[in-house]
Design a protein around this motif. Sequence first.
Motif, PDB file in Angstrom:
ATOM      1  N   THR A 195      16.703  -7.329 152.661  1.00  5.95           N
ATOM      2  CA  THR A 195      17.008  -7.332 151.222  1.00  5.95           C
ATOM      3  C   THR A 195      15.774  -7.623 150.402  1.00  5.95           C
ATOM      4  O   THR A 195      15.357  -6.957 149.394  1.00  5.95           O
ATOM      5  N   LEU A 196      15.297  -8.920 150.742  1.00  6.15           N
ATOM      6  CA  LEU A 196      13.983  -9.483 149.890  1.00  6.15           C
ATOM      7  C   LEU A 196      12.988  -8.446 150.081  1.00  6.15           C
ATOM      8  O   LEU A 196      12.443  -8.069 149.143  1.00  6.15           O
ATOM      9  N   THR A 197      12.509  -7.968 151.300  1.00  2.00           N
ATOM     10  CA  THR A 197      11.589  -6.906 151.506  1.00  2.00           C
ATOM     11  C   THR A 197      11.736  -5.626 150.966  1.00  2.00           C
ATOM     12  O   THR A 197      10.854  -5.171 150.149  1.00  2.00           O
ATOM     13  N   ALA A 198      12.782  -5.045 150.909  1.00  2.00           N
ATOM     14  CA  ALA A 198      13.126  -3.923 150.240  1.00  2.00           C
ATOM     15  C   ALA A 198      13.123  -4.097 148.671  1.00  2.00           C
ATOM     16  O   ALA A 198      12.520  -3.423 147.956  1.00  2.00           O
ATOM     17  N   HIS A 199      13.636  -5.387 147.948  1.00  2.00           N
ATOM     18  CA  HIS A 199      13.544  -5.480 146.700  1.00  2.00           C
ATOM     19  C   HIS A 199      12.026  -5.778 146.141  1.00  2.00           C
ATOM     20  O   HIS A 199      11.528  -5.117 145.168  1.00  2.00           O
ATOM     21  N   ALA A 200      11.415  -6.355 147.161  1.00  2.00           N
ATOM     22  CA  ALA A 200       9.864  -6.619 146.534  1.00  2.00           C
ATOM     23  C   ALA A 200       9.150  -5.363 146.763  1.00  2.00           C
ATOM     24  O   ALA A 200       8.513  -5.089 145.619  1.00  2.00           O
ATOM     25  N   TYR A 201       9.396  -4.412 147.416  1.00  2.00           N
ATOM     26  CA  TYR A 201       8.485  -3.159 147.430  1.00  2.00           C
ATOM     27  C   TYR A 201       9.137  -2.030 146.195  1.00  2.00           C
ATOM     28  O   TYR A 201       8.510  -1.590 145.463  1.00  2.00           O
TER      29      TYR A 201
ATOM     30  N   LEU B 171       7.593   2.342 146.483  1.00  2.00           N
ATOM     31  CA  LEU B 171       8.281   3.334 147.206  1.00  2.00           C
ATOM     32  C   LEU B 171       8.463   4.543 146.275  1.00  2.00           C
ATOM     33  O   LEU B 171       9.272   4.617 145.209  1.00  2.00           O
ATOM     34  N   ASP B 172       7.831   5.564 146.837  1.00  2.00           N
ATOM     35  CA  ASP B 172       7.899   6.834 145.620  1.00  2.00           C
ATOM     36  C   ASP B 172       9.112   7.396 145.355  1.00  2.00           C
ATOM     37  O   ASP B 172       9.154   7.840 144.262  1.00  2.00           O
ATOM     38  N   TYR B 173      10.133   7.092 146.388  1.00  2.00           N
ATOM     39  CA  TYR B 173      11.177   7.750 146.164  1.00  2.00           C
ATOM     40  C   TYR B 173      12.266   6.875 145.827  1.00  2.00           C
ATOM     41  O   TYR B 173      13.558   6.986 145.908  1.00  2.00           O
ATOM     42  N   GLY B 174      12.042   5.662 145.325  1.00  3.88           N
ATOM     43  CA  GLY B 174      13.049   4.569 145.100  1.00  3.88           C
ATOM     44  C   GLY B 174      13.984   4.299 145.970  1.00  3.88           C
ATOM     45  O   GLY B 174      13.594   4.183 147.254  1.00  3.88           O
ATOM     46  N   GLU B 175      15.269   4.335 145.566  1.00  2.00           N
ATOM     47  CA  GLU B 175      16.493   4.055 146.653  1.00  2.00           C
ATOM     48  C   GLU B 175      16.566   4.807 147.816  1.00  2.00           C
ATOM     49  O   GLU B 175      17.179   4.853 148.685  1.00  2.00           O
ATOM     50  N   THR B 176      16.056   6.103 147.648  1.00  2.00           N
ATOM     51  CA  THR B 176      15.951   7.236 148.595  1.00  2.00           C
ATOM     52  C   THR B 176      14.847   7.557 149.494  1.00  2.00           C
ATOM     53  O   THR B 176      14.586   8.017 150.304  1.00  2.00           O
ATOM     54  N   ASP B 177      14.007   6.603 149.236  1.00  2.00           N
ATOM     55  CA  ASP B 177      12.590   6.434 150.206  1.00  2.00           C
ATOM     56  C   ASP B 177      13.138   6.315 151.614  1.00  2.00           C
ATOM     57  O   ASP B 177      13.794   5.423 151.768  1.00  2.00           O
ATOM     58  N   PRO B 178      12.589   7.190 152.283  1.00  2.00           N
ATOM     59  CA  PRO B 178      12.708   7.060 153.790  1.00  2.00           C
ATOM     60  C   PRO B 178      12.142   5.627 154.403  1.00  2.00           C
ATOM     61  O   PRO B 178      12.590   5.413 155.556  1.00  2.00           O
ATOM     62  N   TYR B 179      11.156   5.190 153.804  1.00  2.00           N
ATOM     63  CA  TYR B 179      10.750   3.693 154.284  1.00  2.00           C
ATOM     64  C   TYR B 179      11.488   2.513 154.120  1.00  2.00           C
ATOM     65  O   TYR B 179      11.661   1.707 154.791  1.00  2.00           O
TER      66      TYR B 179
ATOM     67  N   ALA C  70       4.695  -5.493 156.774  1.00  4.83           N
ATOM     68  CA  ALA C  70       5.524  -5.951 155.707  1.00  4.83           C
ATOM     69  C   ALA C  70       5.664  -7.358 155.284  1.00  4.83           C
ATOM     70  O   ALA C  70       6.682  -7.904 155.117  1.00  4.83           O
ATOM     71  N   LEU C  71       4.350  -7.560 154.713  1.00  4.90           N
ATOM     72  CA  LEU C  71       4.264  -8.840 153.678  1.00  4.90           C
ATOM     73  C   LEU C  71       5.130  -8.678 152.478  1.00  4.90           C
ATOM     74  O   LEU C  71       5.027  -7.722 151.722  1.00  4.90           O
ATOM     75  N   ALA C  72       5.941  -9.787 152.129  1.00  4.25           N
ATOM     76  CA  ALA C  72       6.792  -9.635 150.860  1.00  4.25           C
ATOM     77  C   ALA C  72       7.099 -11.053 150.484  1.00  4.25           C
ATOM     78  O   ALA C  72       7.645 -11.832 151.232  1.00  4.25           O
ATOM     79  N   ILE C  73       6.987 -11.334 149.132  1.00  3.71           N
ATOM     80  CA  ILE C  73       7.470 -12.372 148.573  1.00  3.71           C
ATOM     81  C   ILE C  73       8.034 -12.194 147.157  1.00  3.71           C
ATOM     82  O   ILE C  73       8.003 -11.391 146.624  1.00  3.71           O
ATOM     83  N   THR C  74       9.320 -12.851 147.237  1.00  2.00           N
ATOM     84  CA  THR C  74       9.880 -12.729 145.790  1.00  2.00           C
ATOM     85  C   THR C  74       9.381 -13.052 144.883  1.00  2.00           C
ATOM     86  O   THR C  74       8.464 -13.890 144.634  1.00  2.00           O
ATOM     87  N   ARG C  75       9.643 -12.457 143.747  1.00  2.00           N
ATOM     88  CA  ARG C  75       8.904 -12.381 142.487  1.00  2.00           C
ATOM     89  C   ARG C  75       8.848 -13.830 141.911  1.00  2.00           C
ATOM     90  O   ARG C  75       7.977 -14.359 141.493  1.00  2.00           O
ATOM     91  N   THR C  76      10.043 -14.562 142.212  1.00  2.55           N
ATOM     92  CA  THR C  76      10.009 -15.989 141.545  1.00  2.55           C
ATOM     93  C   THR C  76       9.202 -17.035 142.419  1.00  2.55           C
ATOM     94  O   THR C  76       8.872 -18.205 141.802  1.00  2.55           O
ATOM     95  N   ALA C  77       8.957 -16.499 143.840  1.00  2.00           N
ATOM     96  CA  ALA C  77       8.050 -17.607 144.622  1.00  2.00           C
ATOM     97  C   ALA C  77       6.585 -17.179 144.719  1.00  2.00           C
ATOM     98  O   ALA C  77       5.600 -17.912 144.977  1.00  2.00           O
ATOM     99  N   ARG C  78       6.206 -15.978 143.781  1.00  2.00           N
ATOM    100  CA  ARG C  78       4.727 -15.484 143.921  1.00  2.00           C
ATOM    101  C   ARG C  78       3.762 -16.605 142.931  1.00  2.00           C
ATOM    102  O   ARG C  78       4.319 -17.242 142.021  1.00  2.00           O
ATOM    103  N   GLY C  79       2.835 -16.646 143.439  1.00  2.00           N
ATOM    104  CA  GLY C  79       1.921 -17.681 142.803  1.00  2.00           C
ATOM    105  C   GLY C  79       1.920 -19.275 143.687  1.00  2.00           C
ATOM    106  O   GLY C  79       1.223 -20.030 143.218  1.00  2.00           O
ATOM    107  N   ARG C  80       2.885 -19.206 144.514  1.00  2.00           N
ATOM    108  CA  ARG C  80       2.837 -20.793 145.095  1.00  2.00           C
ATOM    109  C   ARG C  80       2.328 -20.769 146.324  1.00  2.00           C
ATOM    110  O   ARG C  80       2.216 -21.703 147.031  1.00  2.00           O
ATOM    111  N   GLY C  81       1.626 -19.608 146.825  1.00  2.00           N
ATOM    112  CA  GLY C  81       0.831 -19.878 148.088  1.00  2.00           C
ATOM    113  C   GLY C  81       1.610 -19.402 149.422  1.00  2.00           C
ATOM    114  O   GLY C  81       0.925 -19.534 150.551  1.00  2.00           O
TER     115      GLY C  81
END
Length: 168
Positions: free
Chosen positions: A18-24, A30-38, A89-100
């Motif tokens: 869920t975190l990874t999907a939301h980050a993207y 994701l070109d097709y948003g919630e319907t993107d095949p990725y 699939a590197l993904a960081i939550t928005r709130t954690a960005r900038g923390r390293g």
Amino acid sequence: MDFLIRRALPTEYEDLGTLTAHAYLDDGLLDYGETDPYLPVLKDVASRAAAAEVLVAVDGDHLLGGVTFVQGPGPVADIARPGEAEIRALAITRTARGRGAGEALVRACIDRARATEGCTTIVLSTQSSMHAAHRIYERLGFVRTPDRDWNPVPHLDDLTLLTYQLTL
């Protein structure tokens, strides 16, 4: 560092997906948003963990982000060749960005690649708009490999993925 990098627990797979999907999605990647095949691929951490090593950054019991380390060619790799490991699939939550946390996850992948027998290079694919990730990769010594850029959806000309590599 006020967080820990470790292997993801099976009980965290759904939350990491869920975190990874939301980050993207939130970053408009994701070109097709919630319907993107990725999107289902990003959410399916269990499948990645079955064929590769999924790492997370955690602050106590709070998930900050994750990455998949692939030891070489196989079902989870996109571009890895023999002797190469791959980061996916590197993904960081928005709130954690900038923390390293993103850099720490990439460093953990580099350490694993160096410890993998026969591995001489680590590779990755990224979108042209992922500027923060590019800065991490370049700071850690990755170089662009334009000859390996590729398009996962050939009918979408604007979806060419950029590639980087780090020679170990």
